[in-house]
Design a protein around this motif. Structure first.
Motif, PDB file in Angstrom:
ATOM      1  N   TRP A 159      -7.287   4.351  -6.549  1.00 14.01           N
ATOM      2  CA  TRP A 159      -5.708   4.356  -7.424  1.00 14.01           C
ATOM      3  C   TRP A 159      -4.833   5.393  -7.703  1.00 14.01           C
ATOM      4  N   SER A 199      -9.170   7.420  -9.524  1.00 15.65           N
ATOM      5  CA  SER A 199      -8.010   7.665  -9.390  1.00 15.65           C
ATOM      6  C   SER A 199      -7.956   9.307  -8.599  1.00 15.65           C
ATOM      7  N   CYS A 252      -0.794  -0.401  -7.253  1.00 21.59           N
ATOM      8  CA  CYS A 252      -2.272  -0.227  -8.701  1.00 21.59           C
ATOM      9  C   CYS A 252      -1.654  -0.518  -9.774  1.00 21.59           C
ATOM     10  N   THR A 262       1.244  -0.930   0.034  1.00 19.02           N
ATOM     11  CA  THR A 262      -0.047  -0.178   0.108  1.00 19.02           C
ATOM     12  C   THR A 262       0.893   1.231   0.009  1.00 19.02           C
ATOM     13  N   VAL A 263       0.592   2.564  -0.175  1.00 19.05           N
ATOM     14  CA  VAL A 263       1.045   3.797  -0.111  1.00 19.05           C
ATOM     15  C   VAL A 263       0.326   4.255   0.042  1.00 19.05           C
ATOM     16  N   ASP A 318      -5.169  11.268  -8.403  1.00 19.84           N
ATOM     17  CA  ASP A 318      -4.019  11.799  -9.056  1.00 19.84           C
ATOM     18  C   ASP A 318      -4.532  13.236  -8.368  1.00 19.84           C
ATOM     19  N   SER A 327      -4.812   4.957   2.267  1.00 21.77           N
ATOM     20  CA  SER A 327      -3.732   4.368   1.069  1.00 21.77           C
ATOM     21  C   SER A 327      -4.401   3.870   0.320  1.00 21.77           C
ATOM     22  N   ILE A 328      -4.070   3.952  -1.100  1.00 26.31           N
ATOM     23  CA  ILE A 328      -3.763   2.843  -2.067  1.00 26.31           C
ATOM     24  C   ILE A 328      -2.595   1.889  -2.780  1.00 26.31           C
ATOM     25  N   TRP A 368       0.410   6.544  -9.985  1.00 21.78           N
ATOM     26  CA  TRP A 368       2.178   7.021  -9.930  1.00 21.78           C
ATOM     27  C   TRP A 368       2.476   5.420  -8.691  1.00 21.78           C
ATOM     28  N   CYS A 369       0.815   4.414  -8.191  1.00 20.88           N
ATOM     29  CA  CYS A 369       1.413   3.585  -7.512  1.00 20.88           C
ATOM     30  C   CYS A 369       1.502   2.065  -7.792  1.00 20.88           C
TER      31      CYS A 369
END
Length: 622
Positions: free
Chosen positions: A513, A547, A520, A462-463, A549, A583-584, A516-517
């Motif tokens: 998502w 997204s 994802c 996760t990010v 973003d 988190s994604i 950059w992930c």
């Protein structure tokens, strides 16, 4: 290891390798995955340079849960063999682990095989003009199969019939080319189907070639002609082969309908079925019996299913059924059997150990055992086993049980941590979490920090969206909870507004998502494949990838490079913040009644299987 054997230059008859490939394909169809891997391994030993053998080997590895090990072996061999390199990359691109550009940029690649691979991937994406161009000068049997499928998908039935008849003449030893056409019920292909079926019946009645019989059987299964299948099976047995079920696998809807029918009988007998079919039938019948108060019969159906095809998952289901009756002693015994089955290496396959699928299976067994032990009052053993379960395969329910046991044993700080993680995974644990808070400040902020730290330590799955920790945003947050109505939401999909009102009565999958992930990017193609399958079956399910973003151009560039065929997409960072998506990737599954049913945090290859099961169950339930 098979590559050591290949390195020794073992050379046996190519015909035997082809036969092993066909046996492996048949075993995959019958869900006899260990047998499929066994036959696929034989095929690669006999002819490691043949791409069909390498491809079915990877398919069997994936089905048995040892893909990680097999790909590791493959990489060493692929350094020296361009065909192996192409097959490995093709397989990884197909499951979303690599972009398609990886296939086109391989060094020393096999050009003909690369064309087939790229055409196959283009067909899966619905890029039919690309398929036409790539296959223009290709006469390979697999290329003909792709060409026919492309024409069928576009409803060009006359052209598909013409190509199928020509391919049957050009490749009489590859009748499986026509399987896609034969399974169709469209009026435009009836004449071609009739002619192909007539020719194959004549061939099946005279040939003693097991490879050809297996391939004809694929076409017969696609057509659903029971009498023809029976005739082929008789001939296969005559030449020493062992055919399995004379039908295609049952869909989830068919399994549920059959279970309902069987539950109306006084003493239902399970039909001959694959392992997964047996498990699903037992589960559905047991639910009906339980709702009717026929508890002994619900337990009996599990015992019958385990006599037919025992497995760790089926034993765990049986133990959970016993737990519902509060028969903790019996549940513990069965849970221990489930754990033993999960820990037992299958068919000399030690490589399966420590894969994500294996961890989930063992974790489920440990959690079931812990629940039984908790019911018996053995809290120390229960805490030990549920802790093991949460380490192997994190689950909201398992963390909640761990927190409850820690709380009962007086470990308040540890219980707070467990409840915080359970809360982040979708379990309604706020009250239990707050009651175990012994620090200063807001327990929710502390829990968010703990859950965030835990999430980013899960093997990079996760990010974090760090701005979600801003306390000023809490006033506008509407954090979803499993089991309660999902907060109202709305996104713009193209020029159309899609929201909670317009999707009422549908199963909705919201996946958050960003371009950059890394996780994802791996998850989105997997979701797209699931969405395509459920759409083809006509299930009321809508997938929306939202997204987060910050820049719209990043979102647009990514989708231009990696378009999604079936999953709808939207850009809405504000919604992610309002729903406390910390988190994604984070994926929520919303039921037809508008309630949040499941939450998935992070992504690892293979974890989408559980999501697909959840979606299908919700879509087919009344």
């Amino acid at each position: 290891m098979i590559w050591l054997t290949l390195g020794l230059g073992l050379a046996l008859a190519d015909d035997d390798a082809v036969l092993a490939v066909e046996r492996a394909k048949a075993a995959l169809l019958e869900e006899q995955y260990e047998e499929a891997l066994h036959q696929a391994t034989i095929a690669t030993q006999l002819d490691g340079g043949a791409w069909p053998a390498l491809q079915v080997y990877l398919d069997a590895c994936q089905a048995t849960g040892v893909l990680e090990r097999c790909e590791g072996e493959f990489r060493g061999f692929a350094l020296e063999d361009p065909i192996a390199a192409t097959v490995l990359t093709w397989h990884r691109v197909d499951r979303g682990a690599e972009p398609a550009s990886s296939l086109a940029s391989l060094d020393g690649q096999d050009a003909d095989l690369t064309v087939l691979a790229l055409a196959d991937l283009a067909l899966r994406d619905g890029s039919y003009p690309v398929v036409d161009v790539m296959l223009d000068d290709v006469s390979d049997p697999f290329g003909e199969t792709l060409r026919i499928q492309s024409l069928m998908d576009r409803e060009l039935y006359s052209d598909a019939s013409r190509v199928a008849r020509a391919a049957a003449l050009a490749h009489p030893d590859h009748p499986e080319i026509a399987a896609r056409l034969v399974e169709s019920r469209e009026r435009g292909v009836r004449r071609a189907k009739k002619a192909i079926s007539k020719d194959l019946r004549a061939t099946a009645s005279t040939t003693l070639d097991p490879v050809l019989l297996w391939r004809i059987r694929q076409v017969a299964l696609a057509s659903g002609e029971a009498e023809f299948i029976g005739h082929i099976d008789e001939n296969l047995r005559r030449v020493g082969e062992l055919p399995g079920l004379a039908r295609l696998a049952w869909s989830p809807v068919m399994r549920k309908r059959l279970a309902r029918t069987l539950s109306l009988t006084r003493s239902p007998e399970l039909p001959v079925a694959t392992p997964s079919e047996t498990r699903d039938l037992a589960a559905h019948i047991a639910v009906v019996f339980r709702d009717m108060g026929r508890i002994p019969e619900a337990l009996a159906i599990y015992e019958a299913a385990r006599d037919r095809s025992d497995s760790s998952a089926l034993a765990a289901d049986h133990a959970n059924q016993l737990l519902r009756t509060r028969n903790y002693e019996a549940a513990k015994v069965v849970a221990e059997e489930s754990l033993a089955l999960a820990l037992r290496p299958s068919s000399e396959d030690l490589g399966r150990m420590h894969t994500p699928e294996w961890r989930a299976e063992v974790g489920f067994a440990y959690a079931t055992l812990a629940t039984a032990e908790a019911g018996l009052g053995d809290k120390e053993a229960a805490l030990e086993h549920i802790t093991t379960a949460t380490l192997l395969a994190p689950s909201a329910d398992w963390f909640a049980l761990r927190g409850m046991l820690q709380n009962q044993e007086g470990y308040s700080d540890a219980a707070f941590t467990s409840f915080a993680i359970a809360h982040s995974l979708g379990s309604p644990s706020l009250e239990a979490m707050s009651s175990n808070w012994r620090g200063a400040g807001d327990p929710v902020d502390a829990a968010m920090a703990i859950a965030e730290h835990w999430a980013v330590t899960q093997q990079g799955q996760t990010v974090p969206l760090t701005d979600e920790l801003d306390p000023e945003a809490r006033e506008t947050r509407q954090r979803p909870r499993v089991g309660v109505p999902f907060p109202e939401w709305s996104v713009e999909v193209g020029d159309v507004t899609v929201d909670s009102a317009s999707t009422e009565g549908e199963v909705v999958v919201l996946s958050f998502w960003a371009s950059w992930c890394g996780p994802c990017r791996e998850e989105l193609p997997a979701l797209d494949r699931i969405a395509a399958r459920v759409k083809e079956e006509g299930l009321p399910v809508r997938f929306i990838a939202i997204s987060t973003d910050e820049q719209g151009r990043d979102y647009e560039r990514y989708l231009e490079k990696y378009p999604l065929k079936t999953v709808s997409t939207a850009l809405n960072r504000d919604l992610a913040q309002r729903l406390s998506i910390r988190s994604i990737p984070t994926t929520w599954v919303i039921g037809p009644d508008g309630r949040a049913r499941h939450k998935h945090l992070g992504y690892t290859p293979g974890s989408e299987a559980r999501l697909e099961t959840e979606v299908r169950e919700l879509a087919t339930s009344e």
